[in-house]
Design an enzyme around this catalytic site. Structure first.
Site, PDB file in Angstrom:
ATOM      1  N   ASP A  33       0.823  -1.211   0.000  1.00  0.00           N
ATOM      2  CA  ASP A  33       0.000   0.000   0.000  1.00  0.00           C
ATOM      3  C   ASP A  33       0.849   1.251   0.000  1.00  0.00           C
ATOM      4  O   ASP A  33       2.074   1.202  -0.104  1.00  0.00           O
ATOM      5  CB  ASP A  33      -1.049  -0.026   1.111  1.00  0.00           C
ATOM      6  CG  ASP A  33      -0.421  -0.082   2.486  1.00  0.00           C
ATOM      7  OD1 ASP A  33       0.657   0.505   2.668  1.00  0.00           O
ATOM      8  OD2 ASP A  33      -1.023  -0.710   3.375  1.00  0.00           O
ATOM      9  N   LYS A  55      -5.389   3.749  -3.364  1.00  0.00           N
ATOM     10  CA  LYS A  55      -6.736   4.247  -3.701  1.00  0.00           C
ATOM     11  C   LYS A  55      -7.200   3.839  -5.087  1.00  0.00           C
ATOM     12  O   LYS A  55      -6.439   3.864  -6.041  1.00  0.00           O
ATOM     13  CB  LYS A  55      -6.710   5.767  -3.666  1.00  0.00           C
ATOM     14  CG  LYS A  55      -7.241   6.334  -2.399  1.00  0.00           C
ATOM     15  CD  LYS A  55      -7.596   7.780  -2.598  1.00  0.00           C
ATOM     16  CE  LYS A  55      -6.458   8.569  -3.158  1.00  0.00           C
ATOM     17  NZ  LYS A  55      -5.855   9.549  -2.360  1.00  0.00           N
ATOM     18  N   MET A 198      -3.023   9.581  12.269  1.00  0.00           N
ATOM     19  CA  MET A 198      -4.038  10.108  11.354  1.00  0.00           C
ATOM     20  C   MET A 198      -4.720  11.342  11.945  1.00  0.00           C
ATOM     21  O   MET A 198      -5.920  11.534  11.767  1.00  0.00           O
ATOM     22  CB  MET A 198      -5.097   9.028  11.056  1.00  0.00           C
ATOM     23  CG  MET A 198      -4.492   7.790  10.418  1.00  0.00           C
ATOM     24  SD  MET A 198      -5.689   6.492  10.081  1.00  0.00           S
ATOM     25  CE  MET A 198      -5.910   5.772  11.700  1.00  0.00           C
TER      26      MET A 198
HETATM   27  N1  SAH Z   1      -0.179   0.331  10.718  1.00  0.00           N
HETATM   28  C1  SAH Z   1       0.478   1.597  10.740  1.00  0.00           C
HETATM   29  C2  SAH Z   1      -0.464   2.757  10.958  1.00  0.00           C
HETATM   30  C3  SAH Z   1      -1.450   2.983   9.871  1.00  0.00           C
HETATM   31  S1  SAH Z   1      -2.412   4.403  10.119  1.00  0.00           S
HETATM   32  C4  SAH Z   1       1.554   1.582  11.834  1.00  0.00           C
HETATM   33  O1  SAH Z   1       1.606   0.679  12.657  1.00  0.00           O
HETATM   34  O2  SAH Z   1       2.399   2.503  11.826  1.00  0.00           O
HETATM   35  C5  SAH Z   1      -1.514   5.609   9.198  1.00  0.00           C
HETATM   36  C6  SAH Z   1      -0.958   6.671  10.105  1.00  0.00           C
HETATM   37  O3  SAH Z   1       0.264   6.220  10.646  1.00  0.00           O
HETATM   38  C7  SAH Z   1      -0.619   7.966   9.414  1.00  0.00           C
HETATM   39  O4  SAH Z   1      -1.731   8.795   9.247  1.00  0.00           O
HETATM   40  C8  SAH Z   1       0.380   8.543  10.393  1.00  0.00           C
HETATM   41  O5  SAH Z   1      -0.272   9.085  11.505  1.00  0.00           O
HETATM   42  C9  SAH Z   1       1.105   7.320  10.850  1.00  0.00           C
HETATM   43  N2  SAH Z   1       2.349   7.080  10.082  1.00  0.00           N
HETATM   44  C10 SAH Z   1       2.662   6.013   9.368  1.00  0.00           C
HETATM   45  N3  SAH Z   1       3.909   6.121   8.866  1.00  0.00           N
HETATM   46  C11 SAH Z   1       4.378   7.296   9.286  1.00  0.00           C
HETATM   47  C12 SAH Z   1       5.605   7.982   9.130  1.00  0.00           C
HETATM   48  N4  SAH Z   1       6.609   7.477   8.416  1.00  0.00           N
HETATM   49  N5  SAH Z   1       5.763   9.187   9.712  1.00  0.00           N
HETATM   50  C13 SAH Z   1       4.770   9.721  10.438  1.00  0.00           C
HETATM   51  N6  SAH Z   1       3.599   9.120  10.621  1.00  0.00           N
HETATM   52  C14 SAH Z   1       3.400   7.919  10.067  1.00  0.00           C
END
Ligand code: SAH
Length: 532
Positions: A33, A55, A198
């Site tokens: 993704d 998307k 998020m």
């Molecule tokens: N499963 C993922 C989270 C998915 S939700 C995990 O465990 O990290 C997606 C959210 O994760 C984004 O909106 C942001 O808030 C955060 N996120 C993911 N990668 C990121 C990154 N490299 N830097 C900052 N925020 C990140």
């Protein structure tokens, strides 16, 4: 047949687990993704099926489609890897995917990942817990639900005002009523570290609810955008100011005492903050990539060339390798030629008293891997001229009446200068094609693991390295529009002239023709720039 939900980690491709990486390299099908670093895809098998699950306009909730897709692949292929950003079970609906697969009777295994909720903060020097300061971590989604009540256009709901969806996999709800099941008043009383994922779009609302719940305006807040990547940006602010702080998704927002801290290591590495493209072939990329990474750079591997057996499948080389006692010398100018030659050698004793000449420090290293110490290596300039300078003339050394003979296993497109120079010194030279270099083209790019996203990343990089003329040509063929990172570094003069005649301005020509030489050249170049 198994579907593996693999956590890819928060960004930096080095943060995937060993188990996850191992599966990635073996996958028949790989679904990935938007938040997954596209450099990871390079590790996939050449014949793996890559599926982007980002998307798809027109589908408000793609999860049923996606589950269907996972079930379909899972019932037809042995190893199906679904790569998910961070940890598969932290938001992103991994749980639902597992259930859907289990209901369909398909084997599932979940491989944990470093979640951005903690890893992104750690990499930005913000400890999620700290003795006597923060004794709990609470991870909350910033999607309060309120912004997703747009009935007319459900798709609009997952798109932020900036037009960028914060995460493709978030749940889209069209029903009103489940507006806000997060108890912000309760969260305001927790005292530990509150981590919001998020949350960029709703930061104003989140801040005001927490303050309404009693959390002081002065509570430290840190937001880390694009954590663990070259584009990381950390903003330290307070709850009272969060609403007016500019932020871009994806970001992790930490609220609590430790958000004030910054324990990042400030010893600047010589190439830190730079993204650098390594255009070497897949099997040769490693030494240069490691050196660049150690020097602090973010490396983008874009294999611009691939090596193939010669047109005759190596027959000629095998024939020559079976008749080594005819030769006095063997000359190597590349690691590939060394590897190709030794792959044809029947018995190590066939080498007899053959003397070995080598140009280039990596060539000599590869020879040492085959337990051969070269008899001569130019001590300064690693070039054809350098070798010709030290190579003895034919007569005296051969000790025979007839003229001495040299075997020269080379690339199909090797320039003629070395063989000509040797002949001028009186040697009989047998040139034999050991391999051929093929620039990665649009047609072969998938085979080499090159995806359009990777090409895009390479174009945006700060610097690019070339270790052969064919890499220059391969790169230009891949990018099509001729866009080159602003700093160009070449391993030697031949490569540099190829780059120049392709219209590039060359900033660095390594003094020593080796991976170390290029890295040193880049470091010197940067130092000169910063001194100015
Ligand atoms: N499963 C993922 C989270 C998915 S939700 C995990 O465990 O990290 C997606 C959210 O994760 C984004 O909106 C942001 O808030 C955060 N996120 C993911 N990668 C990121 C990154 N490299 N830097 C900052 N925020 C990140």
């Amino acid at each position: 047949m198994t579907v593996y939900l693999v956590g890819a980690g928060p960004g930096d491709p080095g943060l995937i687990t060993r188990r996850g990486y191992d599966l990635l390299t073996r996958a028949d099908v790989l679904l990935y993704d938007r938040l997954v670093d596209k450099r990871l895809l390079l590790a996939a098998r050449k014949d793996a099926i890559l599926v982007y699950t980002g998307k798809q306009p027109g589908h408000a909730d793609r999860q049923p489609d996606l589950n269907r897709q996972l079930i379909d692949y899972g019932s037809s292929y042995d190893i199906v890897v679904r790569l998910k950003g961070g940890d598969p079970f932290v938001f992103g609906r991994g749980g639902e995917e597992v259930q859907a697969l289990q209901e369909a009777g398909i084997n599932v295994e979940v491989v944990p990942g470093v979640t951005s909720a903690i890893g992104v903060l750690t990499s930005a020097g913000i400890p999620a817990t700290y003795r006597n300061m923060a004794r709990s971590i609470t991870i909350v989604t910033g999607h309060t639900g309120a912004e997703r009540s747009n009935k007319e256009n459900p798709l609009k709901n997952i798109v932020s005002p900036s037009g960028i969806a914060e995460y493709d996999d978030i749940e889209v709800r069209t029903k009103k009523g489940r507006e806000d099941e997060i108890d912000w008043d309760c969260l305001a009383r927790l005292k530990g570290t509150l981590v919001i994922l998020m949350g960029v779009d709703n930061r104003a609302e989140i801040a005001s609810r927490l303050m309404a719940g009693g959390l002081p305006r002065s509570t430290p807040v840190a937001a880390v955008e694009n954590g663990t990547t070259i584009n990381r940006r950390t903003v330290h602010t307070t709850l009272g100011h969060l609403a007016d702080t500019e932020l871009k998704a994806p970001a992790v927002i930490a609220i609590g005492q430790t958000a004030e801290l910054d324990l990042t290591n400030y010893t600047q590495l010589p190439l830190s903050g730079l993204s650098i493209v390594n255009t070497r072939s897949r099997n040769q990329a490693e030494p240069l990539s490691s050196l660049l990474t150690d020097a602090g750079a973010q490396v983008i591997e874009l294999p611009a060339i691939t090596f193939h057996a010669p047109d005759d499948g190596g027959l000629d080389l095998r024939r020559h390798a079976a008749w080594l006692n005819r030769y006095d010398w063997i000359v190597f100018t590349s690691s590939n030629a060394v590897d190709a030659f030794f792959a044809c050698l029947r018995d190590a004793r066939d080498l007899g008293n053959l003397k070995v000449a080598s140009v280039g420090t990596t060539t000599a290293t590869t020879l040492r891997e085959h337990n051969i110490v070269a008899d001569i290596i130019p001590d300064r300039e690693q070039s054809t001229a350098g070798l010709l300078n030290i190579m003895p003339a034919a007569g005296p050394i051969s000790g025979r009446k007839e003229t001495g003979r040299v075997l020269y296993p080379k690339a199909a497109d090797a320039p003629p200068a070395l063989a000509e120079g040797l002949r001028k010194k009186g040697w009989l030279v047998d040139e034999v094609i050991a391999y051929k270099t093929v620039p990665t083209s649009k047609d072969t790019s998938r085979e080499s693991g090159v995806t359009p996203e990777l090409i895009e990343m390479a174009k945006q990089a700060d610097a690019i390295t070339f270790t052969s003329p064919s890499a220059v040509h391969g790169y230009l063929e891949l990018v099509e529009d001729g866009k080159v990172p602003s700093v160009v570094a070449c391993i030697g003069n031949t490569t540099a002239s190829a780059a120049r005649s392709s219209g590039m301005a060359v900033d660095v020509v390594a003094e020593e023709q080796s991976a170390e030489g290029i890295v040193r050249g880049l470091i010197d170049f940067r130092n000169r720039l910063t001194r100015k």
